[in-house]
Motif scaffolding. Sequence first.
Motif, PDB file in Angstrom:
ATOM      1  N   GLY A 293       0.803  -1.187   0.000  1.00  0.00           N
ATOM      2  CA  GLY A 293       0.000   0.000   0.000  1.00  0.00           C
ATOM      3  C   GLY A 293       0.849   1.256   0.000  1.00  0.00           C
ATOM      4  O   GLY A 293       0.366   2.336   0.288  1.00  0.00           O
ATOM      5  N   ASN A 294       2.160   1.162  -0.306  1.00  0.00           N
ATOM      6  CA  ASN A 294       3.018   2.339  -0.354  1.00  0.00           C
ATOM      7  C   ASN A 294       2.744   3.139  -1.617  1.00  0.00           C
ATOM      8  O   ASN A 294       1.862   2.822  -2.408  1.00  0.00           O
ATOM      9  CB  ASN A 294       4.485   1.930  -0.311  1.00  0.00           C
ATOM     10  N   GLU A 295       3.591   4.151  -1.851  1.00  0.00           N
ATOM     11  CA  GLU A 295       3.341   5.057  -2.968  1.00  0.00           C
ATOM     12  C   GLU A 295       3.225   4.291  -4.282  1.00  0.00           C
ATOM     13  O   GLU A 295       3.949   3.370  -4.556  1.00  0.00           O
ATOM     14  CB  GLU A 295       4.483   6.070  -3.088  1.00  0.00           C
TER      15      GLU A 295
ATOM     16  N   THR B 108      -1.239  -5.442 -14.085  1.00  0.00           N
ATOM     17  CA  THR B 108       0.119  -5.395 -13.523  1.00  0.00           C
ATOM     18  C   THR B 108       0.179  -6.086 -12.161  1.00  0.00           C
ATOM     19  O   THR B 108       0.618  -5.484 -11.167  1.00  0.00           O
ATOM     20  CB  THR B 108       0.596  -3.940 -13.364  1.00  0.00           C
ATOM     21  N   PRO B 109      -0.292  -7.339 -12.073  1.00  0.00           N
ATOM     22  CA  PRO B 109      -0.245  -8.005 -10.773  1.00  0.00           C
ATOM     23  C   PRO B 109       1.189  -8.289 -10.348  1.00  0.00           C
ATOM     24  O   PRO B 109       2.107  -8.310 -11.180  1.00  0.00           O
ATOM     25  CB  PRO B 109      -1.007  -9.306 -11.026  1.00  0.00           C
ATOM     26  N   ALA B 110       1.380  -8.512  -9.068  1.00  0.00           N
ATOM     27  CA  ALA B 110       2.695  -8.908  -8.570  1.00  0.00           C
ATOM     28  C   ALA B 110       3.071 -10.270  -9.153  1.00  0.00           C
ATOM     29  O   ALA B 110       2.219 -11.009  -9.657  1.00  0.00           O
ATOM     30  CB  ALA B 110       2.679  -8.971  -7.046  1.00  0.00           C
ATOM     31  N   ASP B 111       4.352 -10.597  -9.093  1.00  0.00           N
ATOM     32  CA  ASP B 111       4.823 -11.867  -9.637  1.00  0.00           C
ATOM     33  C   ASP B 111       4.255 -13.053  -8.866  1.00  0.00           C
ATOM     34  O   ASP B 111       3.873 -14.068  -9.452  1.00  0.00           O
ATOM     35  CB  ASP B 111       6.351 -11.916  -9.603  1.00  0.00           C
ATOM     36  N   LEU B 112       4.208 -12.918  -7.546  1.00  0.00           N
ATOM     37  CA  LEU B 112       3.599 -13.921  -6.673  1.00  0.00           C
ATOM     38  C   LEU B 112       2.541 -13.239  -5.822  1.00  0.00           C
ATOM     39  O   LEU B 112       2.815 -12.211  -5.203  1.00  0.00           O
ATOM     40  CB  LEU B 112       4.636 -14.565  -5.756  1.00  0.00           C
ATOM     41  N   CYS B 113       1.349 -13.812  -5.802  1.00  0.00           N
ATOM     42  CA  CYS B 113       0.254 -13.219  -5.036  1.00  0.00           C
ATOM     43  C   CYS B 113      -0.374 -14.266  -4.127  1.00  0.00           C
ATOM     44  O   CYS B 113      -0.793 -15.327  -4.604  1.00  0.00           O
ATOM     45  CB  CYS B 113      -0.836 -12.680  -5.968  1.00  0.00           C
TER      46      CYS B 113
ATOM     47  N   ILE C 254      18.758 -11.682  -6.009  1.00  0.00           N
ATOM     48  CA  ILE C 254      17.305 -11.477  -5.973  1.00  0.00           C
ATOM     49  C   ILE C 254      16.935 -10.374  -4.993  1.00  0.00           C
ATOM     50  O   ILE C 254      17.446 -10.315  -3.875  1.00  0.00           O
ATOM     51  CB  ILE C 254      16.577 -12.782  -5.557  1.00  0.00           C
ATOM     52  N   GLU C 255      16.038  -9.509  -5.404  1.00  0.00           N
ATOM     53  CA  GLU C 255      15.449  -8.511  -4.521  1.00  0.00           C
ATOM     54  C   GLU C 255      13.940  -8.740  -4.471  1.00  0.00           C
ATOM     55  O   GLU C 255      13.272  -8.687  -5.509  1.00  0.00           O
ATOM     56  CB  GLU C 255      15.730  -7.088  -5.014  1.00  0.00           C
ATOM     57  N   ILE C 256      13.424  -9.020  -3.294  1.00  0.00           N
ATOM     58  CA  ILE C 256      11.986  -9.223  -3.133  1.00  0.00           C
ATOM     59  C   ILE C 256      11.345  -7.888  -2.796  1.00  0.00           C
ATOM     60  O   ILE C 256      11.694  -7.248  -1.789  1.00  0.00           O
ATOM     61  CB  ILE C 256      11.695 -10.250  -2.027  1.00  0.00           C
ATOM     62  N   VAL C 257      10.448  -7.446  -3.641  1.00  0.00           N
ATOM     63  CA  VAL C 257       9.720  -6.190  -3.426  1.00  0.00           C
ATOM     64  C   VAL C 257       8.384  -6.554  -2.778  1.00  0.00           C
ATOM     65  O   VAL C 257       7.495  -7.095  -3.421  1.00  0.00           O
ATOM     66  CB  VAL C 257       9.499  -5.455  -4.760  1.00  0.00           C
ATOM     67  N   ASP C 258       8.285  -6.277  -1.504  1.00  0.00           N
ATOM     68  CA  ASP C 258       7.111  -6.679  -0.733  1.00  0.00           C
ATOM     69  C   ASP C 258       6.011  -5.636  -0.856  1.00  0.00           C
ATOM     70  O   ASP C 258       6.115  -4.529  -0.338  1.00  0.00           O
ATOM     71  CB  ASP C 258       7.507  -6.874   0.731  1.00  0.00           C
ATOM     72  N   GLU C 259       4.924  -5.999  -1.543  1.00  0.00           N
ATOM     73  CA  GLU C 259       3.796  -5.090  -1.748  1.00  0.00           C
ATOM     74  C   GLU C 259       2.602  -5.477  -0.876  1.00  0.00           C
ATOM     75  O   GLU C 259       1.462  -5.118  -1.178  1.00  0.00           O
ATOM     76  CB  GLU C 259       3.394  -5.084  -3.223  1.00  0.00           C
TER      77      GLU C 259
ATOM     78  N   VAL D  61       6.051  -9.330  -4.663  1.00  0.00           N
ATOM     79  CA  VAL D  61       5.225 -10.296  -3.937  1.00  0.00           C
ATOM     80  C   VAL D  61       4.128  -9.561  -3.181  1.00  0.00           C
ATOM     81  O   VAL D  61       4.375  -8.543  -2.534  1.00  0.00           O
ATOM     82  CB  VAL D  61       6.079 -11.136  -2.953  1.00  0.00           C
ATOM     83  N   PHE D  62       2.926 -10.101  -3.283  1.00  0.00           N
ATOM     84  CA  PHE D  62       1.752  -9.488  -2.655  1.00  0.00           C
ATOM     85  C   PHE D  62       1.108 -10.493  -1.698  1.00  0.00           C
ATOM     86  O   PHE D  62       0.758 -11.607  -2.093  1.00  0.00           O
ATOM     87  CB  PHE D  62       0.753  -9.082  -3.738  1.00  0.00           C
ATOM     88  N   THR D  63       0.986 -10.124  -0.417  1.00  0.00           N
ATOM     89  CA  THR D  63       0.361 -10.981   0.594  1.00  0.00           C
ATOM     90  C   THR D  63      -0.415 -10.099   1.561  1.00  0.00           C
ATOM     91  O   THR D  63      -0.458  -8.869   1.414  1.00  0.00           O
ATOM     92  CB  THR D  63       1.419 -11.765   1.412  1.00  0.00           C
ATOM     93  N   PHE D  64      -0.979 -10.742   2.600  1.00  0.00           N
ATOM     94  CA  PHE D  64      -1.608  -9.989   3.689  1.00  0.00           C
ATOM     95  C   PHE D  64      -0.727 -10.004   4.933  1.00  0.00           C
ATOM     96  O   PHE D  64      -1.163  -9.641   6.023  1.00  0.00           O
ATOM     97  CB  PHE D  64      -2.997 -10.552   4.031  1.00  0.00           C
ATOM     98  N   PHE D  65       0.535 -10.416   4.785  1.00  0.00           N
ATOM     99  CA  PHE D  65       1.462 -10.504   5.919  1.00  0.00           C
ATOM    100  C   PHE D  65       2.077  -9.138   6.234  1.00  0.00           C
ATOM    101  O   PHE D  65       3.258  -8.898   5.986  1.00  0.00           O
ATOM    102  CB  PHE D  65       2.581 -11.505   5.622  1.00  0.00           C
TER     103      PHE D  65
END
Length: 442
Positions: free
Chosen positions: A34-36, A117-122, A89-94, A61-65
């Motif tokens: 939920g960032n910019e 434009t979904p995240a790579d892993l959701c 690897i850089e994991i961008v936590d969305e 990566v998109f989660t509810f964590f």
Amino acid sequence: MKKTKKMLALLAGSAMMISSLAGCGQSPSATQGGNESTKQADAGQDSGKKAESGAKEKIRVFTFFTGSDQWAPVWSEVIDEYMQANPGIEIVDESAPTAGANDVFRTKMQADIAARTPADLCLFYTGADGKPLVDSGLFVDLVPSMEADQDWSKNFKQSALDGQKYDGKQYSLPYLGYYEGLFYNKKLFDQYSLEEPTSYDNIMKAVEVFAQNGIPAFAASMAKPSYVLELAILAQAGAEGHKNYFDDSWAPALDCIADLYQKEAFPKDTMTISEDDIRLMFKEGKAAMMFNGSWCVSALEDNPDMRLISMPALPGGKGGESCALAGFGSGWFLSREASERSEESLKLLKYLTSPEIMQRFIAVGGSSAVECQAPEGASELMKSAVLMLNKATYTDTAIDSQVSREAWMAIADDGTPYLVEGKKSSLDLLAEARKIQEAVNR
């Protein structure tokens, strides 16, 4: 088991998913969801693109964590460790929160799908909520990947996988969920020289002895009897009849509850007692057993005498330890763009769904969709819960999540008080519920 509580506990925003989505804050090492929008846009554009030699591949990566979610601290540790072990690897936590006045989690996913434009892993809700992801064509069927790496895929519980099939394809992989069962206090059974309640005969003997000593055998409410009903029905119907909604073959399960009531197996105020009071009664050792779910474990596991098992089969029933109530309301989706770009997102998915990582998540709460041992240092209660789930060859979600609320209420809150007091028969209640369900299905 009422989905009302259950889904609130597990799936948080979907109201449960998994009884289970509340807890501690996330460490600042991972980018908060939920960032910019500019950060997310940059991540989407740069994801996986290695410009010059030595550039990192970004995996969104998109989660509810995140936020107050109970698994957020574990998640932060896990992805930090993965990046340390994989410096390229850089994991961008969305990740976005599911709680609060605004459902940021759903809103973000809807916006990403609309923008394609979904995240790579959701990690997102499944069932009806996951259908838009499947219909978008933005995610891949994971069956080919699972068939190509059976050392990985064999760890998944087949019943959990089957519960997330879309037209026979595996677009999502189940992850964390809830479970329900029969809790019991071993100390009370030992105190009265009773065998543990692993058979129905043992249960009935315990009911008799506890009643003689003024102890309710079960902390249970006949005004809110869903947990009792769900587990009794599964113990009677088993895998074969669990989905024969409101069939007359369920009648022995309802009759069993009425019989327990007549034998004074429940508290004297069972018609009015609240769910909170039920849990407190059991926790304080004032009742020997309790029908409930995974959301109770954390409050009970400090007591080394607490255990959890599947409800034993009723006389003539087809349930028992081979059957368990467990549900997975969310799962991992792998984007088509990430899959076509490289193997890195799939590698991360395999890591996240490995038994070793799952152990760390279920140590906090919930059930695992993959076979794994109890976490190191786990309580006796947690060990028994893991054993219960590993023994089960059939798992299914609670019935109240599969039928109309009105039909379920006809045998639950609205019907059970009449049943146990002999004012309505089990067959009458089932006929009423069946009629309501048939009207909904038309």
